[in-house]
Design a protein around this motif. Structure first.
Motif, PDB file in Angstrom:
ATOM      1  N   ARG A 256     -48.549  -4.192 -48.948  1.00  0.00           N
ATOM      2  CA  ARG A 256     -47.588  -4.077 -50.043  1.00  0.00           C
ATOM      3  C   ARG A 256     -46.506  -3.045 -49.724  1.00  0.00           C
ATOM      4  NH1 ARG A 256     -50.953  -3.778 -55.106  1.00  0.00           N
ATOM      5  NH2 ARG A 256     -51.428  -5.990 -55.035  1.00  0.00           N
ATOM      6  N   LEU A 257     -46.917  -1.975 -49.093  1.00  0.00           N
ATOM      7  CA  LEU A 257     -45.950  -0.929 -48.756  1.00  0.00           C
ATOM      8  C   LEU A 257     -45.040  -1.359 -47.612  1.00  0.00           C
ATOM      9  CD1 LEU A 257     -48.196   2.245 -49.022  1.00  0.00           C
ATOM     10  CD2 LEU A 257     -46.118   1.822 -50.329  1.00  0.00           C
ATOM     11  N   THR A 258     -45.536  -2.268 -46.782  1.00  0.00           N
ATOM     12  CA  THR A 258     -44.772  -2.660 -45.603  1.00  0.00           C
ATOM     13  C   THR A 258     -43.821  -3.816 -45.908  1.00  0.00           C
ATOM     14  OG1 THR A 258     -46.583  -1.861 -44.268  1.00  0.00           O
ATOM     15  CG2 THR A 258     -45.024  -3.283 -43.168  1.00  0.00           C
ATOM     16  N   ALA A 259     -44.179  -4.629 -46.893  1.00  0.00           N
ATOM     17  CA  ALA A 259     -43.282  -5.724 -47.286  1.00  0.00           C
ATOM     18  C   ALA A 259     -42.017  -5.136 -47.884  1.00  0.00           C
ATOM     19  CB  ALA A 259     -43.981  -6.612 -48.309  1.00  0.00           C
ATOM     20  N   SER A 260     -40.871  -5.728 -47.586  1.00  0.00           N
ATOM     21  CA  SER A 260     -39.622  -5.195 -48.143  1.00  0.00           C
ATOM     22  C   SER A 260     -39.539  -5.544 -49.627  1.00  0.00           C
ATOM     23  CB  SER A 260     -38.428  -5.801 -47.407  1.00  0.00           C
ATOM     24  OG  SER A 260     -38.271  -7.145 -47.803  1.00  0.00           O
ATOM     25  N   PRO A 261     -38.777  -4.771 -50.383  1.00  0.00           N
ATOM     26  CA  PRO A 261     -38.594  -5.095 -51.804  1.00  0.00           C
ATOM     27  C   PRO A 261     -38.091  -6.519 -52.002  1.00  0.00           C
ATOM     28  CG  PRO A 261     -37.710  -2.919 -51.335  1.00  0.00           C
ATOM     29  CD  PRO A 261     -38.102  -3.509 -50.020  1.00  0.00           C
ATOM     30  N   THR A 262     -37.205  -6.976 -51.120  1.00  0.00           N
ATOM     31  CA  THR A 262     -36.643  -8.318 -51.267  1.00  0.00           C
ATOM     32  C   THR A 262     -37.732  -9.387 -51.171  1.00  0.00           C
ATOM     33  OG1 THR A 262     -34.603  -7.505 -50.327  1.00  0.00           O
ATOM     34  CG2 THR A 262     -34.900  -9.894 -50.340  1.00  0.00           C
ATOM     35  N   LEU A 263     -38.649  -9.184 -50.236  1.00  0.00           N
ATOM     36  CA  LEU A 263     -39.768 -10.122 -50.088  1.00  0.00           C
ATOM     37  C   LEU A 263     -40.637 -10.120 -51.347  1.00  0.00           C
ATOM     38  CD1 LEU A 263     -40.411 -11.729 -47.496  1.00  0.00           C
ATOM     39  CD2 LEU A 263     -42.284 -10.123 -47.093  1.00  0.00           C
ATOM     40  N   LEU A 264     -40.840  -8.942 -51.896  1.00  0.00           N
ATOM     41  CA  LEU A 264     -41.645  -8.840 -53.120  1.00  0.00           C
ATOM     42  C   LEU A 264     -40.951  -9.537 -54.283  1.00  0.00           C
ATOM     43  CD1 LEU A 264     -42.865  -5.130 -52.772  1.00  0.00           C
ATOM     44  CD2 LEU A 264     -44.199  -7.197 -52.379  1.00  0.00           C
ATOM     45  N   VAL A 265     -39.631  -9.407 -54.351  1.00  0.00           N
ATOM     46  CA  VAL A 265     -38.876 -10.084 -55.416  1.00  0.00           C
ATOM     47  C   VAL A 265     -39.047 -11.598 -55.297  1.00  0.00           C
ATOM     48  CG1 VAL A 265     -36.518 -10.672 -56.143  1.00  0.00           C
ATOM     49  CG2 VAL A 265     -37.192  -8.279 -55.906  1.00  0.00           C
ATOM     50  N   ALA A 266     -38.974 -12.101 -54.069  1.00  0.00           N
ATOM     51  CA  ALA A 266     -39.140 -13.546 -53.865  1.00  0.00           C
ATOM     52  C   ALA A 266     -40.487 -13.996 -54.427  1.00  0.00           C
ATOM     53  CB  ALA A 266     -39.027 -13.878 -52.381  1.00  0.00           C
ATOM     54  N   GLY A 267     -41.523 -13.218 -54.156  1.00  0.00           N
ATOM     55  CA  GLY A 267     -42.851 -13.568 -54.647  1.00  0.00           C
ATOM     56  C   GLY A 267     -42.937 -13.490 -56.169  1.00  0.00           C
ATOM     57  N   LEU A 268     -42.335 -12.454 -56.734  1.00  0.00           N
ATOM     58  CA  LEU A 268     -42.376 -12.290 -58.193  1.00  0.00           C
ATOM     59  C   LEU A 268     -41.626 -13.423 -58.890  1.00  0.00           C
ATOM     60  CD1 LEU A 268     -41.809  -8.425 -58.344  1.00  0.00           C
ATOM     61  CD2 LEU A 268     -43.841  -9.648 -59.167  1.00  0.00           C
ATOM     62  N   LEU A 269     -40.517 -13.857 -58.297  1.00  0.00           N
ATOM     63  CA  LEU A 269     -39.763 -14.965 -58.896  1.00  0.00           C
ATOM     64  C   LEU A 269     -40.608 -16.234 -58.899  1.00  0.00           C
ATOM     65  CD1 LEU A 269     -36.220 -14.350 -57.349  1.00  0.00           C
ATOM     66  CD2 LEU A 269     -36.756 -14.387 -59.792  1.00  0.00           C
ATOM     67  N   ARG A 270     -41.352 -16.440 -57.813  1.00  0.00           N
ATOM     68  CA  ARG A 270     -42.204 -17.638 -57.744  1.00  0.00           C
ATOM     69  C   ARG A 270     -43.281 -17.616 -58.818  1.00  0.00           C
ATOM     70  NH1 ARG A 270     -41.676 -17.184 -52.084  1.00  0.00           N
ATOM     71  NH2 ARG A 270     -43.617 -16.014 -51.975  1.00  0.00           N
TER      72      ARG A 270
END
Ligand SMILES: Nc1nc2c(c(=O)[nH]1)N[C@H]1C(S)=C(S)[C@@H](COP(=O)(O)OP(=O)(O)OC[C@H]3O[C@@H](n4cnc5c(=O)[nH]c(N)nc54)[C@H](O)[C@@H]3O)O[C@H]1N2
Ligand SMILES: Nc1nc2c(c(=O)[nH]1)N[C@H]1C(S)=C(S)[C@@H](COP(=O)(O)OP(=O)(O)OC[C@H]3O[C@@H](n4cnc5c(=O)[nH]c(N)nc54)[C@H](O)[C@@H]3O)O[C@H]1N2
Ligand code: SF4
Ligand SMILES: [Mo]
Length: 709
Positions: free
Chosen positions: A506-520
């Protein structure tokens, strides 16, 4: 000619879309982005000045370490690896020697405006097991969050005024013409108010100062600072006893506790409110009846009230007024957003809790894991088990922004170690041993996890970085990741392997990648791919009514009108004496100020000075003071000397200073800021004056004003 790029302004809650013209690495023009479905081309002078932050030669771009003490101190650039180790070594040392609570954390306002802070900063904060967590929340919106937690079951389930459709808008203790709105993301407030009035709606303002907002309203009434609670309770009194004699107003079936509300306000008559606030009883009655009669009306209140002595009671009363008049969750009333990423519904942000533990020295209650920042100074200075010995500040300036900042300023010198994640050597970070500067708004991707949640219209927008960061810069999320992992490693904290791997991922994933997941995970149909294809943003339509009780976050899907904490505080209010007869100090904001930190921008600070103490001419006359004179302002905690300016806009008996001034201090490395005149209002505010939530009562501070020198 230059090349056009789309950006986003992160300098206030309005989150305006920007259209920048860039040449190489220079910004040559900034305009509002006309195609943006939320901000519709709006921009204010600060939005243009975002280019000044980016280009500011005073801004730190590489880590610095302080060498030497006091006046002889200087800053030396060091490498990132060395900086991370220095921070991790010292934080871990202090925790090992003195325990978890010896490390304190302070998170400032710009964290809410950075995606990386929301995704990775919160993870870092959690990894420190300290009770000494502080933030700007407790000098700001803590009462709103506490009341939302107690009434609706989640601290961020906050109703937003449906300004685009309301017909009656009561604004209490807010000045959105200057602030551009707060807990109400409302780009282009001026136009939306013109539209409101053009369709026959009315805006009414209660404020001890005839503000810029008051001047464009249909009505403005003065109220004594700190007295709004009586006015709001008296409006409830009118609704419960005068409008529906013998009966009760009707509330939806999912609302509990109406009987308690009726009892609580039984004795708070409009006449009592008049004696406390100065607002005539007849006006109180009329306002209550107008709200009830309005086809879509809403009461909105903000920091003039939440950072006052009765912030929690006031925010509760505001919710009650909207509920009892049928305006909660109703078109034109106080409504709930349906954002593409629902940080509330998905549990991304916790529900909150209150008084699970208390501060060591004064016994002040925590809220949602944070202690009131008014207690930070004493936790540093008071010896004993659990004393704070190391401090990490992130995007904050508590020396200028929290009560009795002057004393906190001195206390910081007593720390064993201090680190700051910040872009300037400011009044607070000058005390740090090391400062780690992240990239700024134009150099990082952005999706707003906070302010879409609070916006007057449902939209979604992803903004890629305007400029690529330089190789030797770090994003804030990368800084948080390194501090978290390196500190944990030194402490030998080994969670179970599975948990550790999840945390690391989680710490290594970029915020943008996390946003993509949250949108899904959401149901809006918006994906990162779609957002990239439509950089102006996607319009998801106006706020939707009729969502309750289905969307209520409380476990029983009910609203509690009578939380015990509020009931007790109303009892305390009933026993309170009338406000002080002397002068009361309140704060203010100017359109071209940004809390304590944009004074390094030439274009925001040139022109007429605006730092003065504002005072009614009658109050000047009785003290034989002249307009423009230097005066001494004294409170229980401190004294400042500043120029006074006569102003009819101030209610007699009230004086006003803007916050975020007072930069001329030794060691502050902000060239232009240091020349900006003015003093810190928080050298006068009092850490003993608190709302029941623990929020500082920064407004309504008793002061005396005399001639200086
Ligand atoms: N008397 C009085 N006091 C007040 C108020 C008031 O109305 N009256 N208002 C209160 C309110 S509402 C608030 S929110 C607080 C604000 O108080 P704080 O949050 O403590 O301080 P700010 O002035 O916002 O300073 C933010 C700092 O963050 C740094 N910064 C800017 N951008 C970034 C970034 O992207 N990353 C990092 N890491 N750092 C960055 C800047 O250098 C600046 O020093 O003040 C409060 N204090
Ligand atoms: N230009 C600009 N915009 C900003 C900021 C900034 O620094 N500059 N800061 C941002 C931040 S962090 C926040 S939290 C928001 C805050 O946004 P707002 O809440 O709109 O903030 P203020 O402009 O301080 O308005 C508070 C008003 O309350 C009044 N007031 C003071 N005491 C009392 C009282 O006892 N009763 C009543 N009824 N009124 C009272 C003051 O006179 C003032 O007009 O603004 C944000 N936007
Ligand atoms: S209103 Fe706020 S978000 Fe919009 S340009 Fe101004 S400072 Fe930026
Ligand atoms: Mo704020």
């Amino acid at each position: 000619m230059g090349e056009k790029r789309i950006g986003v302004c992160n300098l206030c809650e309005a989150i305006c879309g920007l259209e920048l013209t860039v040449e190489g690495r220079d910004v040559v023009a900034v305009r509002g982005h006309a195609a943006d479905p939320l901000s519709r081309g709006h921009v204010c002078p600060k939005g243009v000045a975002i280019a000044d932050v980016y280009a500011d030669p005073d801004r730190l771009r590489r880590p610095v370490r302080r060498v030497g003490e006091g006046a002889g101190a200087r800053w030396e650039e060091i490498g990132w690896d060395e900086a991370f180790d220095l921070v991790a070594d010292n934080l871990a040392r202090v925790v090992r020697e003195h325990g978890d609570d010896a490390l304190a954390l302070y998170l400032g306002n710009p964290n809410a405006h950075s995606l990386g802070s929301m995704t990775h900063g919160t993870a870092m904060a959690k990894s420190f097991r300290t009770r000494n967590r502080y933030s700007a929340t407790s000098v700001d919106q803590l009462p709103h969050q506490l009341v939302a937690h107690l009434m609706f079951g989640h601290q961020l389930f906050l109703p937003v005024p449906d300004i685009d459709r309301t017909s009656w808008f009561l604004v209490v203790g807010a000045n959105p013409m200057a602030s551009n709105g707060s807990l109400m993301t409302v780009p282009d407030f001026p136009q939306r108010v013109r539209d409101l009035r053009a369709r026959g709606g009315r805006m009414v303002v209660l404020d001890p100062r005839r503000t810029e907002t008051a001047k464009v309203a249909d009505e403005h009434h003065f109220v004594r600072p700190g007295s709004d609670a009586w006015v709001l309770l008296a409006m409830l009194h009118v609704l419960t006893t005068e409008v529906s004699p013998g009966g009760l107003p009707t509330v939806p079936s999912y609302v509990d506790g109406l009987g308690t509300v009726v009892d609580l306000v039984a004795d708070v008559t409009p006449e009592l409110a008049e004696s406390m606030s100065g607002l005539p009883a007849g006006e109180v009655r009329r306002l209550a009846r107008e709200l009830l009669a309005a086809d879509g009306g809403v009461v909105y209140s903000r920091i003039g009230v939440s950072a006052g002595p009765w912030g929690t009671v006031c925010q509760w009363a505001v919710n009650c007024l909207n509920i009892l008049t049928g305006n909660l969750d109703w078109v034109g009333g106080a409504m709930f957003t349906t954002p593409a990423i629902d940080a509330v519904g998905t549990g991304l942000i916790g529900r909150g809790h209150h008084d699970v533990w208390r501060s060591r020295v004064r016994g002040l209650p925590e809220t949602a894991g944070e202690l009131p920042v008014a207690a930070l100074r004493e936790e540093i200075e008071t010896p004993g088990e659990g004393q704070v010995r190391a401090l990490l500040t992130v995007a904050g300036n508590p020396v200028l922004s929290t009560p009795d900042g002057a004393r906190l300023d001195r206390a910081l010198d007593g720390l064993d170690f201090m680190a700051a994640v910040d872009i300037y050597v400011n009044e607070t970070t000058r005390h740090a041993d090391v400062i780690l500067p992240p990239t700024t708004a134009l150099e990082r991707d952005h999706y707003d996890l906070v302010f879409h949640l609070l916006a007057v219209r449902n939209t979604a927008r992803f903004t890629p970085a305007v400029f690529e960061k330089e190789a030797d810069q770090r994003h804030d999320w990368q800084i948080f990741r390194e501090i978290t992992l390196r500190t944990a490693a030194r402490l030998g904290r080994r969670a179970p392997l599975r948990k550790r791997l999840v945390q690391r991922a989680r710490l290594t994933a970029s915020p943008t990648l996390l946003v993509a997941g949250l949108l899904r995970r959401g149901s809006s149909g918006v994906t990162l791919k779609k957002l990239r294809a439509r950089p102006a943003g996607i319009d998801l339509g106006p706020l939707r009514g009729g969502q309750l009780p289905g969307r209520l976050p409380s476990r029983d899907r009910r609203i509690d009108l009578a939380p015990p904490l509020v009931v007790q505080d109303v009892a305390r209010l009933a026993a309170a004496a009338a406000p002080d007869e002397g002068l009361l100090l309140i704060g203010r904001r100017h359109q071209r100020d940004c809390n304590s930190w944009m004074h390094n921008s030439e274009r925001l600070t040139r022109g007429r000075a605006r730092h003065q103490l504002l005072m009614n001419p009658a109050d000047l006359a009785v003290r034989e003071l002249a307009d423009g004179a230097r005066v001494r302002v004294t409170s229980r905690t401190g004294t400042v000397e500043v120029e006074v300016a006569a102003s009819d806009d101030l209610m007699p008996g009230v004086v006003s200073l803007p916050h975020g001034y007072g930069h001329a201090r030794e060691g502050v490395l902000m060239t232009r800021s240091r020349e900006v005149p003015g003093v810190s209002v928080n050298d006068l505010t009092d850490p003993e004056l608190l709302d029941v939530s623990g929020n500082a009562a920064l407004n309504g501070v008793p002061v005396e004003v005399t001639a200086a020198g």
